[in-house]
Scaffold this active site. Structure first.
Site, PDB file in Angstrom:
ATOM      1  N   ARG A 135      43.214  53.082  44.490  1.00 48.64           N
ATOM      2  CA  ARG A 135      43.320  52.180  43.325  1.00 48.64           C
ATOM      3  C   ARG A 135      44.746  51.757  43.022  1.00 48.64           C
ATOM      4  O   ARG A 135      45.071  51.418  41.891  1.00 48.64           O
ATOM      5  CB  ARG A 135      42.686  52.808  42.083  1.00 48.64           C
ATOM      6  N   LYS A 146      52.305  38.514  45.250  1.00 45.83           N
ATOM      7  CA  LYS A 146      51.040  38.113  45.874  1.00 45.83           C
ATOM      8  C   LYS A 146      50.831  38.908  47.167  1.00 45.83           C
ATOM      9  O   LYS A 146      51.725  38.996  47.997  1.00 45.83           O
ATOM     10  CB  LYS A 146      51.054  36.616  46.198  1.00 45.83           C
ATOM     11  N   GLU A 174      60.360  26.467  52.587  1.00 42.78           N
ATOM     12  CA  GLU A 174      60.154  26.923  51.204  1.00 42.78           C
ATOM     13  C   GLU A 174      61.440  26.804  50.385  1.00 42.78           C
ATOM     14  O   GLU A 174      61.396  26.531  49.183  1.00 42.78           O
ATOM     15  CB  GLU A 174      59.634  28.369  51.167  1.00 42.78           C
ATOM     16  N   LYS A 230      62.942  31.443  42.430  1.00 46.50           N
ATOM     17  CA  LYS A 230      61.559  31.945  42.422  1.00 46.50           C
ATOM     18  C   LYS A 230      61.386  33.018  41.347  1.00 46.50           C
ATOM     19  O   LYS A 230      60.358  33.072  40.672  1.00 46.50           O
ATOM     20  CB  LYS A 230      61.169  32.498  43.798  1.00 46.50           C
ATOM     21  N   GLU A 263      50.157  32.651  37.776  1.00 41.40           N
ATOM     22  CA  GLU A 263      49.897  31.247  38.100  1.00 41.40           C
ATOM     23  C   GLU A 263      48.960  30.576  37.103  1.00 41.40           C
ATOM     24  O   GLU A 263      48.116  29.760  37.475  1.00 41.40           O
ATOM     25  CB  GLU A 263      49.337  31.150  39.530  1.00 41.40           C
ATOM     26  N   ARG A 316      54.003  28.749  37.307  1.00 42.25           N
ATOM     27  CA  ARG A 316      54.039  29.160  38.708  1.00 42.25           C
ATOM     28  C   ARG A 316      53.382  28.139  39.626  1.00 42.25           C
ATOM     29  O   ARG A 316      53.667  28.100  40.824  1.00 42.25           O
ATOM     30  CB  ARG A 316      53.386  30.544  38.874  1.00 42.25           C
ATOM     31  N   ASN A 361      53.489  25.441  44.195  1.00 37.37           N
ATOM     32  CA  ASN A 361      52.504  24.870  45.116  1.00 37.37           C
ATOM     33  C   ASN A 361      52.863  23.455  45.551  1.00 37.37           C
ATOM     34  O   ASN A 361      52.076  22.815  46.255  1.00 37.37           O
ATOM     35  CB  ASN A 361      51.116  24.880  44.464  1.00 37.37           C
ATOM     36  N   HIS A 386      51.922  22.211  48.907  1.00 38.26           N
ATOM     37  CA  HIS A 386      50.972  23.192  49.441  1.00 38.26           C
ATOM     38  C   HIS A 386      49.517  22.738  49.394  1.00 38.26           C
ATOM     39  O   HIS A 386      48.707  23.254  50.139  1.00 38.26           O
ATOM     40  CB  HIS A 386      51.111  24.529  48.708  1.00 38.26           C
ATOM     41  N   HIS A 437      48.310  23.029  52.920  1.00 42.69           N
ATOM     42  CA  HIS A 437      47.282  24.011  53.308  1.00 42.69           C
ATOM     43  C   HIS A 437      46.108  23.345  54.007  1.00 42.69           C
ATOM     44  O   HIS A 437      45.567  23.880  54.980  1.00 42.69           O
ATOM     45  CB  HIS A 437      46.746  24.738  52.065  1.00 42.69           C
ATOM     46  N   HIS A 491      52.892  27.402  59.019  1.00 40.38           N
ATOM     47  CA  HIS A 491      52.882  27.205  57.569  1.00 40.38           C
ATOM     48  C   HIS A 491      54.074  26.369  57.079  1.00 40.38           C
ATOM     49  O   HIS A 491      53.899  25.437  56.290  1.00 40.38           O
ATOM     50  CB  HIS A 491      52.867  28.573  56.870  1.00 40.38           C
TER      51      HIS A 491
END
Lengths: 377, 377
Positions: free
Chosen positions: A130, A152, A194, A236, A246, A250, A254, A257, A261, A273
């Site tokens: 956990r 993330k 990025e 960042k 997000e 945040r 993107n 993206h 993506h 990517h």
């Protein structure tokens, strides 16, 4: 957030989270500080290091030597390099490997490698008994400037990338630019995508600085690399500190993206990517210009900088608009099946008139895609 | 926490978490409030209900009728009843099943069933697109009095139970005692084990009340069942509100569980969890008495109440002390391989002289196990 670029190639940046904060230590040779940082920020009964096998081949001996200063046992768990390892099977295998060593809830995971190592090892830690602590030791440029910061973690599934995962902020991040010296030029270029995005959404001076220093950055100049990591992490850290989950700000990370993506998936992940994000930024700037949201000429300006960073500015081949549309509606960022776009006002500034991102309906995107991807003749 | 037992068989209890709080609604017929509670506490674009197939067979029609009041789409995902479904394979399958329906980050999971449904569906929600909300609708007594409250989710692996998982508090819990009327007497008895534990560690009046009302509770008297769920949830909510992540006070909920879990594993899970905890409580009280920590006679008192609840008070067969010791050192609660024990001072009070639990070394436990499990003649 429109400061001059820090000339400092090293330092320490604090990232705020919902439950406290964690430091990002950046500096050449800072890997040597790993035992000290572990003792201070992540005391544990035992450590489990999860590494990309390729990275371990390059840096394993050095890491072992540094970690001989640890008072606690350290076990090493490697996985086959590449995005194809970022799946539930590998997550299960690594979890069982940690369990087999008897690592308890008082243990800690060290993630060593690029973005895949950070995401995969982070998700192992997030779900081990956990949740046990993780520290991130990025070795690729993209992981240093971006992926290792923000909490993330996750794996890919057949339905899409990063669809299974957790938010699990690290106890600290240790970014030693010297670990990136062995990277091929092409991978450095990928990492710059990025960083260029950080400039494009938040900091025009940084955006221009990357353009001017592109050759040094591609060549692996350690001073320039350190300064790049410092500024990207500062930017960042500011964003994720404001909005960890997000729900708001945040979302601006993107930029590039949403279409990026979709193109990445459309290529069945043959498009790397960074390249996908690069093309996505040009396209989303064009989209913004067409809608009268983004100043004219911005997409061209972005393309110039990407070009200096040896990144593509147009999708290779002829992407199928229908497939791209289908992929867009399945995007994790989509709400009620309608995809969302971060649109720039100009370099360094996101348009905020509709919140942090725009919901654009299918007909608008359909028309836009038809104009940029004319399809088979 | 030593109040008189509330005679109220229904009400609403607020559980504090690190990020806010969530309500537990308890009441006969409260299932009808599900759409209203979803709209208030968990508005979503779509709902995915994950249910034990057996429970769905019993209550599916009623749940469907109630949910016809929802404005959003609802999809149903069932799994085969039993602890053997609480694994990574079933977690993957359910996740993919939700992905196939297009459920996005703006979706919500409803967990319907006993402890397995709550743990499994909770873990699906915890890791779906890095976490979407879950609501818990427990149908077994043990899930109502215990498992649905506190945010623990997870699955079992070969190395042990609940070794993979996450803390993921629900948005609300809806406990309708009427859903438990179809339970066989034996399952009610299992549910009483955790309630007796709540009394033993925190509330002597409640402990006595369960003894007096045992026959009604075993028989499924809805008023008595409602009062049981209310008081157990009050007690558990107090504990997890003080210490969500089991860094301190929450450890007391492990009374009976250190030896209980080991016996459960030693039996290869033929011994049901409630029975294992019952035997564990008697043993850990005996251990406390032997160490002079627990008042003399407490283990006998606990055995009396367990007996009234038709729970076992002695391990069946002849458990092998060596195997039990090995399992203890691998316990999730162990630190540095030394297992920890919650020891009572007396009924309703945990000994606090060494924090919330005692670290007992192997020789002490070895001697204790040898005395209670004499081994093959």
């Amino acid at each position: 957030m429109c400061h001059a670029v820090s000339s400092a190639p090293e330092g320490r940046i604090e990232v705020r989270t919902s439950v406290g904060s964690y430091p990002v230590r950046i500096g050449r040779g800072s890997l040597a500080e790993l035992p000290k940082l572990l003792a201070r920020h992540c005391p544990a009964h035992a450590y489990a290091l999860i590494a990309d096998a390729g990275v371990w081949g390059l840096h394993g001996a050095r890491v072992r030597a540094v970690c001989s200063g640890l008072d606690q046992p350290l076990t090493i768990h490697t996985f086959k390099p590449g995005e194809q390892s970022k799946n539930r099977t590998e997550w299960s295998r690594l979890t069982d490997s940690l369990l087999a060593t008897g690592l308890g809830r008082d243990g800690c995971v060290i993630a060593l490698g690029g973005g895949v190592a950070g995401d995969l090892a982070g998700f192992v830690a997030a779900t081990y008994m956990r949740g046990i602590p993780v520290v991130q030791v990025p070795t690729s440029l993209v992981a240093m400037v971006d992926a290792s910061v923000g909490g993330k973690t996750g794996v890919d599934v057949a339905a899409g990338k990063n669809l299974v995962g957790a938010f699990h902020p690290p106890r600290f991040v240790l970014a030693d630019p010297d670990l990136s010296v062995t990277l091929p030029r092409r991978e450095r270029s990928q990492g710059l995508a990025e960083a260029i995005k950080h400039g494009a959404i938040l900091d025009p001076a940084y955006f221009g600085w990357i353009e001017r220093r592109a050759e040094d950055l591609l060549g692996g100049d350690p001073h320039a690399t350190g300064a790049l990591v410092m500024r990207s992490v500062e930017l960042k850290a500011h964003v994720v500190g404001e909005d960890e989950r997000e729900a708001g700000m945040r979302q601006i990370l993107n930029f590039g993206h949403t279409l990026g993506h979709a193109l990445e998936a459309e290529s069945e992940f043959r498009l790397p990517h960074g390249s996908a994000v690069a093309i996505g930024m040009v396209l989303e700037a064009q989209l913004g210009e067409r809608l009268g949201v983004t100043e004219r000429g911005i997409s061209g300006r972005i393309a110039e900088v990407l070009d200096r960073a040896e990144l593509p500015t147009r999708a290779p081949g002829r992407p199928d608009p229908e497939t791209v549309l289908k992929l867009l509606s399945r995007d994790k960022k989509a709400r009620s099946g309608i995809s969302r776009y971060v649109l720039l006002a100009r370099i360094g500034r996101v348009d905020r008139r509709h919140g942090w991102s725009w919901e654009l309906t299918r007909p608008i995107i359909e028309e836009f895609l038809a104009s940029v991807f004319p399809g088979p003749a």
